[in-house]
Design a protein around this motif. Structure first.
Motif, PDB file in Angstrom:
ATOM      1  N   UNK A 128       0.824  -1.201   0.000  1.00 21.88           N
ATOM      2  CA  UNK A 128       0.000   0.000   0.000  1.00 21.88           C
ATOM      3  C   UNK A 128       0.852   1.241   0.000  1.00 21.88           C
ATOM      4  N   UNK A 129       1.042   1.832   1.184  1.00 22.92           N
ATOM      5  CA  UNK A 129       1.819   3.063   1.250  1.00 22.92           C
ATOM      6  C   UNK A 129       2.178   3.428   2.669  1.00 22.92           C
ATOM      7  N   UNK A 130       2.680   4.646   2.834  1.00 21.14           N
ATOM      8  CA  UNK A 130       3.114   5.118   4.142  1.00 21.14           C
ATOM      9  C   UNK A 130       1.981   5.087   5.158  1.00 21.14           C
ATOM     10  N   UNK A 131       0.768   5.411   4.708  1.00 21.12           N
ATOM     11  CA  UNK A 131      -0.375   5.384   5.628  1.00 21.12           C
ATOM     12  C   UNK A 131      -0.574   4.001   6.213  1.00 21.12           C
ATOM     13  N   UNK A 132      -0.438   2.973   5.372  1.00 23.91           N
ATOM     14  CA  UNK A 132      -0.613   1.599   5.848  1.00 23.91           C
ATOM     15  C   UNK A 132       0.489   1.204   6.831  1.00 23.91           C
ATOM     16  N   UNK A 133       1.741   1.553   6.502  1.00 26.37           N
ATOM     17  CA  UNK A 133       2.850   1.205   7.383  1.00 26.37           C
ATOM     18  C   UNK A 133       2.677   1.829   8.761  1.00 26.37           C
ATOM     19  N   UNK A 134       2.317   3.096   8.781  1.00 26.41           N
ATOM     20  CA  UNK A 134       2.192   3.762  10.073  1.00 26.41           C
ATOM     21  C   UNK A 134       0.939   3.340  10.817  1.00 26.41           C
ATOM     22  N   UNK A 135      -0.116   3.004  10.082  1.00 28.66           N
ATOM     23  CA  UNK A 135      -1.309   2.464  10.730  1.00 28.66           C
ATOM     24  C   UNK A 135      -0.989   1.134  11.413  1.00 28.66           C
TER      25      UNK A 135
END
Length: 375
Positions: A128-135
């Protein structure tokens, strides 16, 4: 001082985006890198008196808000209409990221007690992206140092891979993958006209306001519902609820077509970049930085290598493999530059759609891998 700190964290991304429009060096490195860099500098300047707890609160608020704003634009029915090679290549890229992250995690298991969390977070960012990693990091309660280091390592490793994609990747891929049938080329004039049309208007501002309000409602419902049912705040449940409700909302055409929703979500991620950058303590990063960079680089090399090996096995064309790799490793914002480098306009729609698909499934896949590997 606290109010000033919040204003800087929330306002600087706007300056970074403005600079990217008018300054070529900023456009080249990208607003994400600029926001991280400025955050890290601010966090390591003696005497500024930044409140760590405040930066942490801003970073933890930015990600849950970004997820709905990014997912509202997802056209789920279109997924079923995508060409078979695109869907197949996207699925193989996700599988490769899961396998690569798991294998690297197991190889580094004796180096950190959070190796399984790191594997899950890297599945999130490389599907996915950075949002997924940090979530995923928030859901698994990863330590702040690990969160910061993985974000930093992802930027550095990603920059190297992006340089590869826009230079020699297509020529190398054509050695063992078929050629894309009848590529459409790239119309620079059309792209410039679309960029001019994307400026801020009253309709776009209104769409952003409505998207933000709906995102806040979804976050509130997810938090409140979790507290009501489970008797407390469980981050994994909250974030999965946010993702699921956001995807459900995307089925409503009025929500899916809200102008500016994706741009606002992207802005929220830049706010996160500045906030999390201020938490970077250089003295702590020196001790563990090399290990995390090696971990991240290993995942990228193994995941990309496995993806292209599977693409060769299933006879997926070179351009489709490269654009779906871009969609999973980087997400929708980088589809345009890579499609331009490949001189193939037809890749944009499939790249953007699979990039949004990655946002939709990345949190699920990352948490699944982390829980599967959990000691």
């Amino acid at each position: 001082m606290g109010l000033l700190q919040v204003l800087v964290l929330v306002g600087f991304p706007g300056l970074a985006l403005l600079a990217a429009r008018h300054l070529k060096p900023v456009a080249w490195v990208g607003p994400v890198v600029v926001c991280y860099a400025v955050g890290i500098i601010l966090g390591n300047v003696p005497g500024l008196g930044l409140r760590e707890r405040l930066s942490l609160s801003v970073s933890e608020a930015a990600v849950p808000l970004a997820i709905p704003l990014l997912l509202f634009t997802t056209d789920v029915p279109r997924w079923l209409r995508l060409a078979r090679p695109t869907l197949l290549s996207f699925g193989l890229a996700c599988l490769s990221a899961m396998v690569g992250s798991a294998l690297v995690g197991l190889a580094f298991a004796d180096r950190s007690d959070e190796w399984w969390k790191m594997s899950g977070m890297l599945v999130g960012v490389y599907t996915g992206g950075t949002a997924n990693m940090n979530a995923i990091g928030l859901a698994l309660r990863v330590r702040e140092e690990t969160l910061i280091l993985l974000n930093t390592a992802d930027i550095v490793v990603g920059a190297v891979y992006l340089l590869f994609l826009v230079t020699v990747a297509q020529r190398l891929a054509l050695v063992f993958l078929p050629r894309f049938p009848n590529p459409s080329g790239w119309d620079e004039a059309e792209e410039q006209e679309a960029r001019r049309a994307s400026g801020l208007t009253w309709g776009r501002a209104r769409g952003m306001a409505l998207a933000f309000l709906l995102a806040a409602v979804i976050v509130g419902v997810s938090v409140g519902g979790t507290r009501l049912v489970l008797g407390g705040l469980e981050p994994p449940v909250v974030l999965l609820l946010i993702t699921s409700l956001s995807l459900a909302a995307s089925f409503v055409p009025a929500v899916r077509n809200l102008p500016g929703s994706y741009a606002l979500g992207d802005y929220a991620l830049l706010v996160f970049c500045v906030a999390v950058g201020t938490l970077a303590d250089a003295s702590r990063l020196r001790d563990t930085g090399l290990f995390v960079f090696a971990f991240c680089a290993g995942v990228v090399v193994l995941s990309v290598g496995l993806h292209f090996a599977l693409a060769a096995l299933f006879r997926i064309d070179a351009d489709t493999a490269l654009i779906t790799s871009t969609a999973t490793i980087f997400g929708p914002p980088f589809i345009g530059p890579v499609a331009r480098a490949l001189r193939n306009r037809e890749l944009v729609v499939s790249g953007l759609t699979t990039g949004l698909m990655g946002y939709a499934v990345g949190t699920y896949l990352g948490l699944a891998v982390a829980w599967l590997l959990r000691p």
